[in-house]
Design an enzyme around this catalytic site. Structure first.
Site, PDB file in Angstrom:
ATOM      1  N   ASP A 168     -49.519 -65.603  10.987  1.00 46.32           N
ATOM      2  CA  ASP A 168     -48.194 -66.046  10.841  1.00 46.32           C
ATOM      3  C   ASP A 168     -47.887 -67.541  10.165  1.00 46.32           C
ATOM      4  OD1 ASP A 168     -47.207 -63.601  11.643  1.00 46.32           O
ATOM      5  OD2 ASP A 168     -46.727 -64.354  13.248  1.00 46.32           O
ATOM      6  N   LYS A 180     -43.574 -65.108   7.072  1.00 47.90           N
ATOM      7  CA  LYS A 180     -42.439 -64.738   7.269  1.00 47.90           C
ATOM      8  C   LYS A 180     -42.349 -66.259   5.410  1.00 47.90           C
ATOM      9  CE  LYS A 180     -40.146 -62.728  10.634  1.00 47.90           C
ATOM     10  NZ  LYS A 180     -38.926 -62.888  11.364  1.00 47.90           N
ATOM     11  N   MET A 220     -34.565 -69.382  16.749  1.00 51.66           N
ATOM     12  CA  MET A 220     -34.235 -68.214  15.994  1.00 51.66           C
ATOM     13  C   MET A 220     -32.795 -68.939  15.510  1.00 51.66           C
ATOM     14  SD  MET A 220     -36.574 -65.291  15.653  1.00 51.66           S
ATOM     15  CE  MET A 220     -36.165 -64.297  16.946  1.00 51.66           C
TER      16      MET A 220
HETATM   17  N1  SAH Z   1     -43.534 -66.124  20.336  1.00 50.75           N
HETATM   18  C1  SAH Z   1     -42.987 -67.330  19.717  1.00 50.75           C
HETATM   19  C2  SAH Z   1     -41.640 -67.506  19.269  1.00 50.75           C
HETATM   20  C3  SAH Z   1     -41.070 -66.437  17.763  1.00 50.75           C
HETATM   21  S1  SAH Z   1     -39.585 -67.067  17.246  1.00 50.75           S
HETATM   22  C4  SAH Z   1     -43.179 -68.137  20.765  1.00 50.75           C
HETATM   23  O1  SAH Z   1     -43.521 -67.421  21.694  1.00 50.75           O
HETATM   24  O2  SAH Z   1     -42.764 -69.515  20.150  1.00 50.75           O
HETATM   25  C5  SAH Z   1     -39.709 -68.239  16.524  1.00 50.75           C
HETATM   26  C6  SAH Z   1     -39.098 -69.440  16.911  1.00 50.75           C
HETATM   27  O3  SAH Z   1     -39.605 -70.249  17.820  1.00 50.75           O
HETATM   28  C7  SAH Z   1     -38.314 -70.259  15.588  1.00 50.75           C
HETATM   29  O4  SAH Z   1     -37.824 -70.031  14.866  1.00 50.75           O
HETATM   30  C8  SAH Z   1     -37.819 -71.727  17.544  1.00 50.75           C
HETATM   31  O5  SAH Z   1     -36.948 -71.248  17.410  1.00 50.75           O
HETATM   32  C9  SAH Z   1     -39.200 -71.265  17.729  1.00 50.75           C
HETATM   33  N2  SAH Z   1     -40.371 -72.110  17.538  1.00 50.75           N
HETATM   34  C10 SAH Z   1     -41.680 -72.315  17.337  1.00 50.75           C
HETATM   35  N3  SAH Z   1     -42.387 -72.554  17.245  1.00 50.75           N
HETATM   36  C11 SAH Z   1     -41.793 -74.004  17.286  1.00 50.75           C
HETATM   37  C12 SAH Z   1     -41.926 -75.518  17.580  1.00 50.75           C
HETATM   38  N4  SAH Z   1     -43.605 -75.937  17.429  1.00 50.75           N
HETATM   39  N5  SAH Z   1     -41.062 -76.298  17.604  1.00 50.75           N
HETATM   40  C13 SAH Z   1     -40.092 -75.617  17.533  1.00 50.75           C
HETATM   41  N6  SAH Z   1     -39.452 -74.401  17.847  1.00 50.75           N
HETATM   42  C14 SAH Z   1     -40.629 -73.650  17.298  1.00 50.75           C
END
Ligand code: SAH
Length: 258
Positions: free
Chosen positions: A34, A56, A170
């Site tokens: 992803d 995406k 998100m």
């Molecule tokens: N499965 C992922 C989340 C997927 S949804 C998890 O467990 O982290 C994607 C969202 O995750 C983004 O919109 C943001 O809100 C958050 N996100 C993921 N990586 C990030 C990062 N390095 N810094 C800030 N937000 C992050």
């Protein structure tokens, strides 16, 4: 017939990869990854490993979920070790559950490898503890993807009043509406809010505001960001200072980017 591994790649910092994820990435014949997966992770793959981007772009699916499912099926029949790599944890807003269900329905052998979710790791790197004795004894992780103005919201906003710390993923584009909604269900307008952009990476940036300010005049925030609402945000100052001290020589200098 191969096996599919639904693997969490962690939130960004390469060192937050689990040993199990590391081992599987190194032995993978194909990796379907992803957008939020740190590209450095892919450098660990074998030279002949096929790398397939299925992320995406600009909020819309580059590949529809059905297409990703089809690819999983195809590779499960043609390769031995199939790694489906997702940012953070595969079962936290990563549609990992849907993919697991799909694989189960098609009789494909699979395994889930949890990852460190951005929901917990990103606030931690910014010096914000989600729980703290006397200040926060509960937290919830909520999608910010739904526009709270829409009548069809599947979130029980009223119930969020009783949880100490709220972590929204998100949430960047709906941040103002989320703040308004939280105030409308009785959260204190003075409550602090932190946005942590690109957490656990060298580009980490923290923006602090309050529910009131956010509802009236939202500060600029760029995705990906984790939004934390709650009194624990106030602890950041002192904890961040401590981290900076520890940083002098001992801990990953990334922690200094606060
Ligand atoms: N499965 C992922 C989340 C997927 S949804 C998890 O467990 O982290 C994607 C969202 O995750 C983004 O919109 C943001 O809100 C958050 N996100 C993921 N990586 C990030 C990062 N390095 N810094 C800030 N937000 C992050």
């Amino acid at each position: 017939m191969g096996k599919v591994y639904l693997v969490g790649a962690g939130p960004g910092d390469l060192e937050l990869l689990t040993l199990k994820a590391y081992r599987l990435i190194r032995s993978a014949d194909v990796i379907l990854y992803d957008r939020l997966v740190n590209p450095e992770v892919l450098l660990l793959a074998k030279p002949d490993c096929e790398l397939v981007y299925v992320g995406k772009e600009d909020g819309k699916h580059l590949m529809e979920q059905e297409r990703i499912n089809e690819l999983l099926l195809y590779y499960a029949h043609t390769k031995e070790v199939v790694v489906r790599l997702k940012g953070g944890d595969p079962f936290v807003f990563g549609r990992g559950g849907e993919e697991a269900l799909f694989l189960a329905q098609h009789g494909i052998e699979f395994e889930v490898v949890p990852g460190i979710s951005s929901a917990i790791a990103v606030p931690a790197y910014a010096g914000i503890p989600l729980t703290f004795r006397g200040i926060s004894s509960s937290f919830a992780v909520i999608t910010g993807h739904e526009d709270p103005k829409k009548g069809s919201s599947s979130i029980d906003w009223e119930s969020l009043k009783g949880i100490n710390t709220l972590v929204f993923l998100m949430a960047v584009s709906n941040r103002q509406e989320i703040a308004k909604r939280l105030i409308s269900v009785g959260r204190e307008p003075k409550e602090p809010v932190a946005f942590i952009e690109r957490g656990t990476t060298e580009e980490q940036k923290v923006v602090i505001t309050s529910l009131k300010e956010l509802s009236e005049n939202p500060p600029e925030v760029r995705p990906p960001a984790v939004m934390v609402v709650g009194e624990v945000v106030r602890l950041r100052g002192s904890i961040a200072q401590m981290i900076r001290v520890i940083c002098n020589g001992y801990i990953n200098p990334l922690l200094c980017v606060l």
